[in-house]
Write a protein that holds these residues in place. Structure first.
Motif, mmCIF file in Angstrom:
data_model
loop_
_atom_site.group_PDB
_atom_site.id
_atom_site.type_symbol
_atom_site.label_atom_id
_atom_site.label_comp_id
_atom_site.label_asym_id
_atom_site.label_seq_id
_atom_site.Cartn_x
_atom_site.Cartn_y
_atom_site.Cartn_z
ATOM 1 N N GLY A 1 0.791 -1.231 0.000
ATOM 2 C CA GLY A 1 0.000 0.000 0.000
ATOM 3 C C GLY A 1 0.820 1.275 0.000
ATOM 4 N N GLY A 2 0.253 2.334 -0.581
ATOM 5 C CA GLY A 2 0.877 3.650 -0.533
ATOM 6 C C GLY A 2 1.688 3.979 -1.767
ATOM 7 N N ASN A 3 1.887 5.270 -1.989
ATOM 8 C CA ASN A 3 2.688 5.744 -3.116
ATOM 9 C C ASN A 3 3.212 7.142 -2.832
ATOM 10 N N LEU A 4 4.317 7.498 -3.483
ATOM 11 C CA LEU A 4 5.006 8.758 -3.241
ATOM 12 C C LEU A 4 5.333 9.434 -4.566
ATOM 13 N N SER A 5 5.559 10.742 -4.496
ATOM 14 C CA SER A 5 6.037 11.468 -5.672
ATOM 15 C C SER A 5 6.867 12.659 -5.235
ATOM 16 N N LEU A 6 7.746 13.098 -6.119
ATOM 17 C CA LEU A 6 8.487 14.340 -5.909
ATOM 18 C C LEU A 6 8.865 14.923 -7.255
ATOM 19 N N ARG A 7 9.051 16.241 -7.263
ATOM 20 C CA ARG A 7 9.449 16.935 -8.492
ATOM 21 C C ARG A 7 10.913 17.319 -8.376
#
Length: 439
Positions: A29-35
């Motif tokens: 479960g879960g997810n991440l992002s960054l620019r």
């Protein structure tokens, strides 16, 4: 440790491992992002082992929306990209399903944000996004709409789902907010169950006084005063890192909540820096305070002046830990008194009575707090803030913190069971005092 010094793919792996190790998500479960600085959006992939991601598995999405290094992006990538596009000040987004955030989402309510000052400062606005099927356009629109409606919104509770938290500072900062918000909700739930009423909250006036309180102007030690770090200081740094790691691993600290200091000499001590990462403390995040001077460019913890006063007034104290352990803090956010007459170890280690000080005492009642430790309990509680554990050594202070939390958990668990809690009798207390030479 400043995780932003790592490559984007490494940051994603490191933070997802923290989320998993802190029991804030399941293995899937879960997810991440960054620019990144070039405007690319990095995301975690669909599926995979959240606790064991490798940098090579992380995905980079260009401005045209194309995945540039293969793989299948997380099902919620659309929400991540929308938040980063609609709110260009955001640099990173965290999404997962920890117990506290899911619990409040099942009730379709918003959490109380003023139980702890760290949460109140970090999450000025929080919203509730309407339910949508995971991965659907409906859910993307529901979440994006809530973040766009108010410029102060950093977090959204998703009905029956979990939460999204975004940050203008980076992924590490977003995770810190996410972790503290979930912790605060679990504390809210336990306090309500234990006391039968809503927990005490920090007023707006109290919060403003706390946030605007003047801090000491620390001078930087001259270069000739800091030419070398003694072997003794290095040993103390290693001890602080070890016990900080233990406190974090055992849920006594969060990434942002928790401070350790150790006395070096009569007029100097080491303390964790302001903004130090308790998840992976480094020697660079430990500051030497000597009189009114500090070593290096890092600022010491906001509580450094309190630690200094406690050391000045109490020659027998050589270490201080300030923490907000989940079960002990139930007593700090309710009217319930902490009874030390539960098990012999609790009385032996923590003594007669733990006094509660009002919120703001760490700033406004430093002299009174320092005097309290002279001949009373080695532990104090500050309402809606922290527990302060002191000791003749760092091991000794940490032992008190663990005994405090374990005993609190035992009392709260006992309340969940049928029957009546039976404290140690006064005669049994006297026997303990005599056997262990407790004055």
């Amino acid at each position: 440790m400043n995780l932003e010094k790592l490559r984007p793919a490494e940051q994603l792996c490191r933070v997802m491992s923290r989320i998993y190790d802190a029991k804030l998500t399941t293995v899937s479960g879960g997810n991440l992002s960054l620019r990144d600085d070039a405007g690319n959006v990095w995301v975690t992939p669909s599926g995979g082992d959240k606790g064991r991601y490798q940098p090579s598995e992380m995905l980079r999405i260009g401005s045209d929306g194309q995945v540039e290094n293969g793989g299948k992006p997380s099902v919620e990538t659309g929400i991540h990209r929308s938040l980063l596009a609609d709110r260009p000040e955001f640099k990173a987004v965290v999404h997962a399903h920890p117990a506290g955030l899911v619990a409040i989402s099942l009730l379709r309510q918003l959490p109380e944000l003023r139980l702890l000052p760290q949460v109140a400062a970090a999450v000025k606005e929080i919203c509730l996004a309407a339910y949508g099927c995971p991965g659907s356009e409906e859910l993307r629109e529901n979440v994006a709409r809530e973040f766009c409606n108010k410029s102060d919104v950093r977090a959204a509770i998703l009905e029956n789902h979990g939460a999204f938290v975004a940050s203008e500072e980076g992924l590490q900062h977003a995770f810190g907010i996410f972790q503290d918000l979930d912790f605060s909700i679990r504390l809210q739930a336990k306090a309500h169950y234990f006391s039968g009423q809503a927990p005490r909250r920090i007023s707006q006036e109290q919060l403003e006084r706390y946030q605007q309180a003047e801090q000491p102007v620390w001078q930087v030690l001259a270069s000739e005063e800091t030419e070398s770090v003694s072997l003794g200081e290095r040993d103390v740094q290693e001890q602080m890192i070890d016990f900080c790691n233990r406190a974090y691993a055992r849920g006594l600290f969060t990434q942002n909540i928790g401070v350790i200091s150790v006395r070096l000499e009569e007029n100097s001590f080491l303390i964790t820096a302001s903004g130090a990462d308790n998840g992976e403390l480094t020697p660079e995040e430990i500051v030497k305070v000597q009189g009114q001077k500090v070593q290096g460019s890092r600022r010491p913890s906001k509580s450094a002046s309190l630690h200094q006063k406690i050391y000045q007034e109490n020659p027998h104290i050589n270490a201080i830990i300030m923490a907000a352990p989940e079960h002990a803090m139930v007593f700090a956010v309710t009217q319930a008194e902490y009874d030390l007459k539960t098990i012999p170890e609790c009385y032996i280690v923590l003594r007669e009575k733990i006094r509660k000080f009002p919120f703001g005492a760490t700033i406004e009642q430093q002299e009174e707090l320092a005097a309290y430790f002279k001949n009373q309990s080695p532990v104090a509680m500050v309402e809606n803030d922290c527990c302060i554990c002191t000791g003749a050594s760092l091991f000794n202070a940490f032992d008190k913190l663990e005994v405090l939390e374990f005993s609190s958990q035992a009392v709260i668990t006992a309340r969940m069971l049928p029957g009546t809690l039976q404290p140690i009798t006064e005669e049994q207390v006297e026997e303990i005092k005599n056997r262990f030479n407790i004055v």
